[in-house]
Design a protein around this motif. Sequence first.
Motif, short mmCIF file in Angstrom:
data_model
loop_
_atom_site.label_atom_id
_atom_site.label_comp_id
_atom_site.label_asym_id
_atom_site.label_seq_id
_atom_site.Cartn_x
_atom_site.Cartn_y
_atom_site.Cartn_z
N PHE A 96 0.88 -1.19 0.06
CA PHE A 96 -0.02 -0.08 -0.01
C PHE A 96 0.89 1.33 -0.02
O PHE A 96 0.64 2.32 -0.70
CB PHE A 96 -0.86 -0.27 1.26
CG PHE A 96 -1.69 1.40 1.21
CD1 PHE A 96 -2.87 1.49 0.61
CD2 PHE A 96 -1.33 2.23 2.29
CE1 PHE A 96 -3.48 2.93 0.52
CE2 PHE A 96 -2.01 3.47 2.47
CZ PHE A 96 -3.26 3.69 1.63
N PHE A 97 1.73 1.22 0.78
CA PHE A 97 2.70 2.64 0.95
C PHE A 97 3.91 2.72 -0.16
O PHE A 97 4.15 3.94 -0.38
CB PHE A 97 3.28 2.58 2.47
CG PHE A 97 2.29 2.84 3.51
CD1 PHE A 97 1.76 4.02 3.52
CD2 PHE A 97 2.19 1.90 4.39
CE1 PHE A 97 0.98 4.31 4.73
CE2 PHE A 97 1.35 1.89 5.50
CZ PHE A 97 0.51 3.26 5.81
N ALA A 98 4.12 1.38 -0.91
CA ALA A 98 5.36 1.64 -1.81
C ALA A 98 5.19 2.80 -2.79
O ALA A 98 6.24 3.62 -3.02
CB ALA A 98 5.41 0.40 -2.63
N PRO A 99 3.98 3.09 -3.37
CA PRO A 99 4.05 4.34 -4.19
C PRO A 99 4.16 5.43 -3.51
O PRO A 99 4.75 6.48 -4.25
CB PRO A 99 2.35 3.95 -4.80
CG PRO A 99 1.99 2.82 -4.79
CD PRO A 99 2.78 2.26 -3.27
N ALA A 147 8.18 5.62 -2.71
CA ALA A 147 9.35 5.45 -3.75
C ALA A 147 10.09 6.52 -3.89
O ALA A 147 11.33 6.46 -4.07
CB ALA A 147 8.42 5.04 -5.05
N PRO A 148 9.59 7.86 -4.10
CA PRO A 148 10.64 8.94 -4.38
C PRO A 148 11.72 9.08 -3.44
O PRO A 148 12.62 9.45 -3.63
CB PRO A 148 9.51 10.19 -4.31
CG PRO A 148 8.13 9.58 -4.86
CD PRO A 148 8.33 8.30 -4.17
N VAL A 149 11.24 8.97 -2.09
CA VAL A 149 12.31 8.94 -0.89
C VAL A 149 13.47 7.82 -1.25
O VAL A 149 14.56 7.84 -1.14
CB VAL A 149 11.68 8.91 0.43
CG1 VAL A 149 12.80 8.85 1.35
CG2 VAL A 149 10.63 10.13 0.59
N LEU A 150 12.97 6.50 -1.60
CA LEU A 150 13.76 5.47 -1.72
C LEU A 150 14.75 5.52 -2.70
O LEU A 150 15.66 5.17 -2.63
CB LEU A 150 12.81 4.14 -1.56
CG LEU A 150 12.10 3.58 -0.45
CD1 LEU A 150 11.22 2.52 -0.60
CD2 LEU A 150 13.05 3.52 0.84
N TYR A 151 14.24 5.99 -3.82
CA TYR A 151 15.13 6.35 -5.01
C TYR A 151 16.11 7.21 -4.85
O TYR A 151 17.26 7.08 -5.32
CB TYR A 151 14.31 6.81 -6.21
CG TYR A 151 13.47 5.98 -6.86
CD1 TYR A 151 13.89 4.72 -7.33
CD2 TYR A 151 12.04 5.99 -7.25
CE1 TYR A 151 13.27 3.74 -7.73
CE2 TYR A 151 11.11 5.13 -7.66
CZ TYR A 151 11.71 3.95 -8.26
OH TYR A 151 10.93 3.13 -8.63
N ARG A 152 16.15 8.31 -3.84
CA ARG A 152 17.33 8.91 -3.39
C ARG A 152 18.48 8.20 -2.64
O ARG A 152 19.57 8.53 -2.96
CB ARG A 152 16.74 10.15 -2.55
CG ARG A 152 16.11 11.31 -3.32
CD ARG A 152 15.69 12.37 -2.33
NE ARG A 152 14.53 12.94 -2.72
CZ ARG A 152 13.70 13.57 -1.88
NH1 ARG A 152 13.89 13.58 -0.48
NH2 ARG A 152 12.71 14.28 -2.23
N PHE A 153 17.72 7.05 -2.03
CA PHE A 153 18.91 6.53 -1.51
C PHE A 153 19.17 4.97 -2.10
O PHE A 153 19.56 4.10 -1.26
CB PHE A 153 18.34 6.00 0.03
CG PHE A 153 18.13 7.31 0.88
CD1 PHE A 153 19.20 8.09 1.30
CD2 PHE A 153 17.20 7.80 0.84
CE1 PHE A 153 19.09 9.18 1.84
CE2 PHE A 153 16.78 8.99 1.69
CZ PHE A 153 17.86 9.80 2.32
N GLU A 154 18.82 5.06 -3.31
CA GLU A 154 18.73 3.56 -3.96
C GLU A 154 20.05 2.99 -3.92
O GLU A 154 20.48 1.71 -3.63
CB GLU A 154 18.58 3.92 -5.51
CG GLU A 154 18.54 2.67 -6.42
CD GLU A 154 18.10 2.64 -7.88
OE1 GLU A 154 17.93 1.90 -8.46
OE2 GLU A 154 17.80 3.77 -8.04
N LYS A 155 21.28 3.72 -3.92
CA LYS A 155 22.67 3.36 -4.00
C LYS A 155 23.05 2.63 -2.66
O LYS A 155 23.52 1.34 -2.71
CB LYS A 155 23.76 3.97 -4.58
CG LYS A 155 25.04 3.73 -5.08
CD LYS A 155 25.72 4.64 -5.78
CE LYS A 155 27.15 4.06 -6.21
NZ LYS A 155 27.80 5.21 -7.06
N PRO A 156 22.89 3.21 -1.64
CA PRO A 156 23.28 2.41 -0.44
C PRO A 156 22.26 1.32 0.07
O PRO A 156 22.90 0.40 0.49
CB PRO A 156 23.06 3.81 0.65
CG PRO A 156 22.36 4.64 -0.12
CD PRO A 156 22.42 4.62 -1.20
#
Length: 118
Positions: free
Chosen positions: A26-29, A32-41
Amino acid sequence: MAFSKHFLSDYVLCVLVWMNFAAMRFFAPYIAPVLYRFEKPIRAAASLTFTLYLLHQPAMLFWAAVLHGHSPGWTKWWLVTALMSLTVVVVGHLTEQRRDQLKRRLQRIVMRPAQRLA
């Protein structure tokens, strides 16, 4: 069967983990924008999960035994946890991060006797 005395709490934990996965759908969409910022770590940490799964308990027991002389408490717990994490990172970089190289080496070693027989 030492851990069987915890079977009720294990079922509660199972339900909590399932609720976590269900809620994340439910919360993923939204996050997602926040998680993409930290995708590399996040990807770097995720690449060590198999090593963490295999080594966390033995490494914690090892470091707890090595630090046996330290007084029990939060300081020792944090130190053991930090050393276990460092162990996982080092072993993960030597194994998981190089699994393609290790796979090719092992295939050559295993195939050498087979090639001699042919």
